[in-house]
Design a protein around this motif. Structure first.
Motif, PDB file in Angstrom:
ATOM      1  N   MET A   1      29.848  14.439 -21.605  1.00 34.19           N
ATOM      2  CA  MET A   1      29.729  13.006 -21.868  1.00 34.19           C
ATOM      3  C   MET A   1      28.573  12.440 -21.048  1.00 34.19           C
ATOM      4  O   MET A   1      28.560  12.580 -19.830  1.00 34.19           O
ATOM      5  N   THR A   2      27.601  11.811 -21.741  1.00 30.97           N
ATOM      6  CA  THR A   2      26.427  11.309 -21.048  1.00 30.97           C
ATOM      7  C   THR A   2      26.328   9.788 -21.146  1.00 30.97           C
ATOM      8  O   THR A   2      26.983   9.169 -21.971  1.00 30.97           O
ATOM      9  N   GLY A   3      25.470   9.235 -20.305  1.00 26.10           N
ATOM     10  CA  GLY A   3      25.152   7.807 -20.351  1.00 26.10           C
ATOM     11  C   GLY A   3      25.476   7.098 -19.051  1.00 26.10           C
ATOM     12  O   GLY A   3      26.413   7.467 -18.341  1.00 26.10           O
ATOM     13  N   ARG A   4      24.673   6.076 -18.763  1.00 28.42           N
ATOM     14  CA  ARG A   4      24.933   5.269 -17.570  1.00 28.42           C
ATOM     15  C   ARG A   4      26.236   4.504 -17.757  1.00 28.42           C
ATOM     16  O   ARG A   4      26.789   4.459 -18.844  1.00 28.42           O
ATOM     17  N   LEU A   5      26.730   3.919 -16.698  1.00 28.72           N
ATOM     18  CA  LEU A   5      27.937   3.073 -16.696  1.00 28.72           C
ATOM     19  C   LEU A   5      29.231   3.824 -17.016  1.00 28.72           C
ATOM     20  O   LEU A   5      30.157   3.250 -17.593  1.00 28.72           O
ATOM     21  N   ALA A   6      29.323   5.086 -16.640  1.00 28.67           N
ATOM     22  CA  ALA A   6      30.588   5.801 -16.862  1.00 28.67           C
ATOM     23  C   ALA A   6      31.709   5.053 -16.141  1.00 28.67           C
ATOM     24  O   ALA A   6      31.612   4.777 -14.947  1.00 28.67           O
ATOM     25  N   PRO A   7      32.757   4.703 -16.866  1.00 33.53           N
ATOM     26  CA  PRO A   7      33.867   3.978 -16.235  1.00 33.53           C
ATOM     27  C   PRO A   7      34.545   4.826 -15.153  1.00 33.53           C
ATOM     28  O   PRO A   7      34.635   6.059 -15.281  1.00 33.53           O
ATOM     29  N   PRO A   8      35.032   4.190 -14.084  1.00 36.21           N
ATOM     30  CA  PRO A   8      35.693   4.928 -13.000  1.00 36.21           C
ATOM     31  C   PRO A   8      36.853   5.798 -13.487  1.00 36.21           C
ATOM     32  O   PRO A   8      37.083   6.884 -12.963  1.00 36.21           O
ATOM     33  N   GLU A   9      37.577   5.321 -14.492  1.00 38.47           N
ATOM     34  CA  GLU A   9      38.708   6.097 -15.006  1.00 38.47           C
ATOM     35  C   GLU A   9      38.245   7.420 -15.614  1.00 38.47           C
ATOM     36  O   GLU A   9      38.932   8.437 -15.512  1.00 38.47           O
ATOM     37  N   LEU A  10      37.073   7.412 -16.237  1.00 37.95           N
ATOM     38  CA  LEU A  10      36.523   8.632 -16.821  1.00 37.95           C
ATOM     39  C   LEU A  10      36.033   9.573 -15.724  1.00 37.95           C
ATOM     40  O   LEU A  10      36.261  10.778 -15.781  1.00 37.95           O
ATOM     41  N   ILE A  11      35.394   9.011 -14.728  1.00 38.29           N
ATOM     42  CA  ILE A  11      34.927   9.812 -13.589  1.00 38.29           C
ATOM     43  C   ILE A  11      36.112  10.503 -12.919  1.00 38.29           C
ATOM     44  O   ILE A  11      36.039  11.662 -12.524  1.00 38.29           O
ATOM     45  N   GLU A  12      37.229   9.792 -12.827  1.00 37.68           N
ATOM     46  CA  GLU A  12      38.427  10.334 -12.176  1.00 37.68           C
ATOM     47  C   GLU A  12      38.969  11.569 -12.904  1.00 37.68           C
ATOM     48  O   GLU A  12      39.379  12.535 -12.265  1.00 37.68           O
ATOM     49  N   VAL A  13      38.971  11.570 -14.233  1.00 37.60           N
ATOM     50  CA  VAL A  13      39.581  12.675 -14.974  1.00 37.60           C
ATOM     51  C   VAL A  13      38.611  13.822 -15.273  1.00 37.60           C
ATOM     52  O   VAL A  13      39.046  14.894 -15.679  1.00 37.60           O
ATOM     53  N   ALA A  14      37.317  13.607 -15.068  1.00 39.55           N
ATOM     54  CA  ALA A  14      36.325  14.648 -15.360  1.00 39.55           C
ATOM     55  C   ALA A  14      36.399  15.781 -14.336  1.00 39.55           C
ATOM     56  O   ALA A  14      36.833  15.588 -13.197  1.00 39.55           O
ATOM     57  N   ASP A  15      35.962  16.961 -14.760  1.00 41.72           N
ATOM     58  CA  ASP A  15      35.904  18.120 -13.860  1.00 41.72           C
ATOM     59  C   ASP A  15      34.586  18.178 -13.100  1.00 41.72           C
ATOM     60  O   ASP A  15      34.525  18.679 -11.986  1.00 41.72           O
ATOM     61  N   LEU A  16      33.515  17.705 -13.731  1.00 45.22           N
ATOM     62  CA  LEU A  16      32.186  17.708 -13.127  1.00 45.22           C
ATOM     63  C   LEU A  16      31.570  16.341 -13.387  1.00 45.22           C
ATOM     64  O   LEU A  16      31.585  15.861 -14.517  1.00 45.22           O
ATOM     65  N   VAL A  17      31.076  15.707 -12.337  1.00 44.47           N
ATOM     66  CA  VAL A  17      30.393  14.420 -12.481  1.00 44.47           C
ATOM     67  C   VAL A  17      29.089  14.500 -11.716  1.00 44.47           C
ATOM     68  O   VAL A  17      29.085  14.820 -10.522  1.00 44.47           O
ATOM     69  N   THR A  18      27.998  14.223 -12.406  1.00 43.87           N
ATOM     70  CA  THR A  18      26.691  14.164 -11.765  1.00 43.87           C
ATOM     71  C   THR A  18      26.107  12.792 -12.020  1.00 43.87           C
ATOM     72  O   THR A  18      26.064  12.335 -13.164  1.00 43.87           O
ATOM     73  N   GLU A  19      25.663  12.148 -10.944  1.00 48.78           N
ATOM     74  CA  GLU A  19      25.026  10.844 -11.061  1.00 48.78           C
ATOM     75  C   GLU A  19      23.528  11.005 -10.865  1.00 48.78           C
ATOM     76  O   GLU A  19      23.070  11.471  -9.824  1.00 48.78           O
ATOM     77  N   MET A  20      22.769  10.618 -11.888  1.00 46.09           N
ATOM     78  CA  MET A  20      21.318  10.618 -11.793  1.00 46.09           C
ATOM     79  C   MET A  20      20.906   9.307 -11.116  1.00 46.09           C
ATOM     80  O   MET A  20      21.280   8.231 -11.568  1.00 46.09           O
ATOM     81  N   VAL A  21      20.158   9.415 -10.036  1.00 44.40           N
ATOM     82  CA  VAL A  21      19.735   8.240  -9.277  1.00 44.40           C
ATOM     83  C   VAL A  21      18.245   8.021  -9.492  1.00 44.40           C
ATOM     84  O   VAL A  21      17.443   8.934  -9.276  1.00 44.40           O
ATOM     85  N   LYS A  22      17.884   6.825  -9.898  1.00 41.79           N
ATOM     86  CA  LYS A  22      16.476   6.492 -10.096  1.00 41.79           C
ATOM     87  C   LYS A  22      15.845   6.163  -8.743  1.00 41.79           C
ATOM     88  O   LYS A  22      16.303   5.261  -8.046  1.00 41.79           O
ATOM     89  N   ILE A  23      14.804   6.903  -8.408  1.00 46.09           N
ATOM     90  CA  ILE A  23      14.000   6.588  -7.232  1.00 46.09           C
ATOM     91  C   ILE A  23      12.749   5.833  -7.691  1.00 46.09           C
ATOM     92  O   ILE A  23      12.411   4.789  -7.157  1.00 46.09           O
ATOM     93  N   LYS A  24      12.081   6.382  -8.699  1.00 43.92           N
ATOM     94  CA  LYS A  24      10.924   5.749  -9.337  1.00 43.92           C
ATOM     95  C   LYS A  24      11.005   6.068 -10.821  1.00 43.92           C
ATOM     96  O   LYS A  24      11.555   7.094 -11.200  1.00 43.92           O
ATOM     97  N   HIS A  25      10.435   5.211 -11.642  1.00 47.47           N
ATOM     98  CA  HIS A  25      10.406   5.468 -13.080  1.00 47.47           C
ATOM     99  C   HIS A  25       9.129   4.866 -13.651  1.00 47.47           C
ATOM    100  O   HIS A  25       8.758   3.755 -13.276  1.00 47.47           O
ATOM    101  N   PRO A  26       8.451   5.566 -14.564  1.00 49.55           N
ATOM    102  CA  PRO A  26       7.218   5.032 -15.141  1.00 49.55           C
ATOM    103  C   PRO A  26       7.413   3.710 -15.879  1.00 49.55           C
ATOM    104  O   PRO A  26       6.492   2.899 -15.962  1.00 49.55           O
ATOM    105  N   TYR A  27       8.603   3.459 -16.421  1.00 48.58           N
ATOM    106  CA  TYR A  27       8.874   2.185 -17.101  1.00 48.58           C
ATOM    107  C   TYR A  27       8.610   1.010 -16.153  1.00 48.58           C
ATOM    108  O   TYR A  27       8.173  -0.055 -16.575  1.00 48.58           O
ATOM    109  N   ASP A  28       8.921   1.209 -14.871  1.00 47.86           N
ATOM    110  CA  ASP A  28       8.735   0.140 -13.893  1.00 47.86           C
ATOM    111  C   ASP A  28       7.263  -0.249 -13.741  1.00 47.86           C
ATOM    112  O   ASP A  28       6.960  -1.341 -13.276  1.00 47.86           O
ATOM    113  N   ARG A  29       6.359   0.645 -14.119  1.00 48.33           N
ATOM    114  CA  ARG A  29       4.918   0.379 -14.053  1.00 48.33           C
ATOM    115  C   ARG A  29       4.360   0.026 -15.427  1.00 48.33           C
ATOM    116  O   ARG A  29       3.158  -0.021 -15.610  1.00 48.33           O
TER     117      ARG A  29
END
Length: 186
Positions: free
Chosen positions: A148-176
């Motif tokens: 299951m992909t996409g930002r804004l994963a609800p906490p309830e979904l994070i709780e029941v998942a076996d693997l959760v990876t959060e992609m953190v934006k440090i820089k993005h070309p859109y910002d420029r």
């Protein structure tokens, strides 16, 4: 020089399927899901990718997915939505159709891996009821991998998942002001 060795792909069904969640504001959530698709296809697993936001549009991933052995995909999304907090009844219905198709495919026995692209954001925006998404996870057969992909994963979904990876934006070309580039972002 690297020599290509032709070996037949033999399907060995998964003994234990898990629930993976890729979320966060950084780039790479769909790419992580598609990495799973690539590995699964290479091992002979049967894969279904369901797009909750994207429509059938010109994208590099759509161009190649149908060429991978054992991979199918369907797009139910509305595409770019300017005011996600006020979805039309048609947008909500498309999200519901995608979820119903995900359930059908997951329970059919026809697929080993199901990727639900952008389901997290659709659920986070309230287009789907979190109870329905959690029921899908609860009803997952033992041998099915659910991604299951996409930002804004609800906490309830994070709780029941076996693997959760959060992609953190440090820089993005859109910002420029650099728009999405063909072959890189789509």
């Amino acid at each position: 020089m690297v020599e290509k060795i032709e070996t037949p792909i033999v399907r060995e069904p998964l003994k234990q399927g898990l629930v993976q969640v890729f979320t966060g504001g950084g780039k790479g959530k769909t790419s992580a899901g598609l990495g799973t698709v690539l590995r699964a296809s290479g091992r002979g697993l049967r894969v279904y990718v369901i797009y909750f936001m994207n429509t059938s549009y010109d994208s590099g991933e759509h161009e190649v997915l149908h060429q991978l052995p054992g991979v199918k995909w369907a797009a139910f999304g509305p595409g770019l939505v300017r005011h996600p907090e006020k979805p039309s009844s048609e947008i909500r219905e498309r999200a519901g159709q995608a979820l119903r198709e995900a359930r059908r495919a997951m329970l059919s026995g026809d697929f080993d891996v199901i990727v639900l692209d952008e389901i997290n954001i659709v659920t986070g925006w309230g287009w789907l009821d979190i109870k329905d998404v959690l029921q899908l996870v609860k009803d997952k057969p033992e041998q099915v991998e659910l991604v299951m992909t996409g930002r804004l994963a609800p906490p309830e979904l994070i709780e029941v998942a076996d693997l959760v990876t959060e992609m953190v934006k440090i820089k993005h070309p859109y910002d420029r002001g650099i728009p999405a580039r063909k072959g890189i972002e789509y």
